[in-house]
Each structure stands twice: as C-alpha cells, then as structure tokens.
Enzyme design. Sequence first.
Site, PDB file in Angstrom:
ATOM      1  N   GLU A  54       0.714  -1.265  -0.036  1.00 20.23           N
ATOM      2  CA  GLU A  54      -0.116   0.251   0.098  1.00 20.23           C
ATOM      3  C   GLU A  54       0.808   1.341   0.072  1.00 20.23           C
ATOM      4  OE1 GLU A  54      -2.059  -3.013   2.660  1.00 20.23           O
ATOM      5  OE2 GLU A  54      -0.164  -2.562   1.868  1.00 20.23           O
ATOM      6  N   SER A 114      19.904 -40.525 -15.376  1.00 18.39           N
ATOM      7  CA  SER A 114      18.596 -39.816 -15.429  1.00 18.39           C
ATOM      8  C   SER A 114      18.886 -38.329 -15.972  1.00 18.39           C
ATOM      9  CB  SER A 114      18.309 -39.433 -13.739  1.00 18.39           C
ATOM     10  OG  SER A 114      19.315 -38.626 -13.055  1.00 18.39           O
ATOM     11  N   GLY A 161      14.764 -37.580  -2.927  1.00 17.33           N
ATOM     12  CA  GLY A 161      14.222 -38.450  -4.055  1.00 17.33           C
ATOM     13  C   GLY A 161      13.154 -39.157  -3.768  1.00 17.33           C
ATOM     14  N   GLY A 212       8.352 -40.331  -0.313  1.00 17.65           N
ATOM     15  CA  GLY A 212       7.512 -41.182  -0.056  1.00 17.65           C
ATOM     16  C   GLY A 212       7.298 -40.988   1.456  1.00 17.65           C
TER      17      GLY A 212
END
Length: 375
Positions: A56, A174, A299, A304
């Site tokens: 603002e 990868s 990873g 998980g």
Amino acid sequence: MATATEADAMRRAIALAARALGSTSPNPVVGCVLLDERGRTVGEGRHQRAGGPHAEVEALRAAAEAGHDVRGGTAVVTLEPCNHTGRTGPCVQALVEAGIARVVYAVADPNPTATGGAASLEAAGVDAEGGLLADEAAAGNAAWLTSVLHKRPFVVWKYAATLDGRSAAADGTSRWISSAESRADVHRLRAESDAVVVGSGTLRADDPHLAVRGPVPGRDPVTQPLRVVVDTRATIMPNARVLDDAAPTLIVVGEDADTRHLPGAEIARLPGDKTGIGVHTLLAELYGRGVHSVLLEGGSTLAGSFLAAGAVDRVIGYLAPALLGAGPSALGDAGIGTIAHALRLDVTDVTRLGPDLRITATPTAPVPVSATEES
C-alpha cells in the site's frame, strides 16, 4: 459490492504480488492497485522484501511521484491492510492519511498481531470490503498462510519422470529426463521457495547444485533458497556441489553423526531412530529457522516419507514423453498398501513446457499415516 473495475484491479494486484514470491519471507506477498474516483489506475505497488515498505505504501508513493491525487479513491489489496507497527508503520494509517475512501481486499489477515485492519478503516470512515477473488489471492500466498495458521512450512513436492513413472533408467542414468524448458521452470520454483530439500541418496546419485541459476523472468531479483540435505549419517563428501558459496546450505544429521569431515558447514543435529529423522521433526527445525516454504526435490524415498507423514501440500510433476520400462520410480513407499487408501489429487493446472507436460495438483484428503514417517 465490488465492481468489475475493482475485480480487474485485484487481478493486477495478484500478479504484482506474485513477482515477489521467494523474496518476502517471513512476510506475505502483497500487491496493491490504487484507483481514482473515476476508476482509473493511479498507482501500483508490491511488498518486495521483509523490512521494506508494504504494498500500500509503495502504491501511494508511486501515485504521488506521478502527481496523482488519491483522495476519494479506492485501494485494491490482496491482503487486509495491516493494523500494527513492526519494522514498518501500519498501512491502515497510511491509507487513511492519504484520503482513501474505500478499500477492497481479497484475504483477511489471520496474523493475530496484524489483523483488525478492516475494522480500523471502518472506524476511520473508510468503506472496507473483503473477499474479492479470495481463492486466487490465497493460492498465491499459500506458503505464508500455511505458516501462520499451522506453524509449519508449506511443502511442494516436485519430480520429473517418464510417462511410465520412471525417474531414471535401469543403469541409474537420469540426465536428462525432462526438457530444458522444464528444467528452467524448476529454477522458478526454487526462486519462489525458502528452502530446497533433498535426501542423501539423491546427493550421492546426482550431486545436485540446488541453487537458482540466472534471473527468473517475471520475478524480482532472486533470493537464493536455503539448500537442505537430509543426511542422517553425514555421508556427504566435502566436495559436494551444495557446499559451495552460491547459496546457504544446511546439513541435517542425526544426533550421533560424525561430521568432523565437514569443517565450516552449517549442521543441524536432530533426533531420530533407526529409520532416520522424522519428517515433522525436520519441518519443525526448518520453521524455527524462518523457513515458510519448502521445495522437496528428491528423491523417491524422501518423497514417500513426506507423503506418508501427510506433509505434502502441492505436487508438481514434469512428465516427459518417453518410456523406460525399468528403473527407479519417482515415488517410494508412502505407506499406502491398498487402492482404497490411494492419495487422490485435484489437478489444478496442466501446462505444456517444450515437449513435456507440467501437472500441478493438490491432495484432496489427508495422506494415511504409516508406521514409518521417517526420512
């Protein structure tokens, strides 16, 4: 009732706020657009960094520098104007003193030290209305809102995989599954995050750098995230790329880990058990260090564990049009043993990046907590 002009101004304010993602923590991202009595935009601003002027005030300054009179005008703000004095003064007072007649905001401020701005505006004779495009504004401030309401960081799990869900080939290679466009987008995610987290397995396999490379289009100057390596037994080598000076790095180890080979490295020793350091213990440590948003990059085992602990707020997957048929999967054991307990996601965005698809989704229900929440 908000007008169409005010709604357009709010969309602009939300876009302005997004430019500062990753730069304002522990403060929220906020955008502000000032309209004169005829509905014309006369000033814009965004909060750029903690301790700096709020949106603002920036908008009022921009209007003044352009020679515009804001008296009788409207301030359109993504977050309820603050009502307290911290490192900066209260925005409510600045708006009132400027002669603003109406304030339209998207999200009410849940911070108990700053809330009450709307009531104070009304008490000063300023019309205040909340809720305009609240969902859109809240999505842009999800990390800050999560930290305020739940006292923990907001967690985004990012992964790249082939269409058959492989994060690497059978031989472990990868690079590169995803396209250059997707990899550039990951740097945007890093720039928007307070911390980037990986596990020791990813560190050994890929030796990632984890810092933001180059400027990020549409963003304010980049503040490098904290690079966090979860390495219970301190197996990281002193020449790991994350230990350079491109960005700060925190190595999280178990209480008894031998870290004599890491002189000068910042170490956090956390309690754990034979399976490692607990996800919620890790997040509490990061929150205590001022981390309000986490990008979980790898990873599969760490991902998980976070999902099993119910600690993932958003999933971003980069899917490459390729098939491998064998190799490690993008996600490890998440404590889900039957289809009835599958974590269902609500897809909120699908975007093509070069040849890849970027899919953004949020969990629709809490993740079943397994007996092994550790990473």
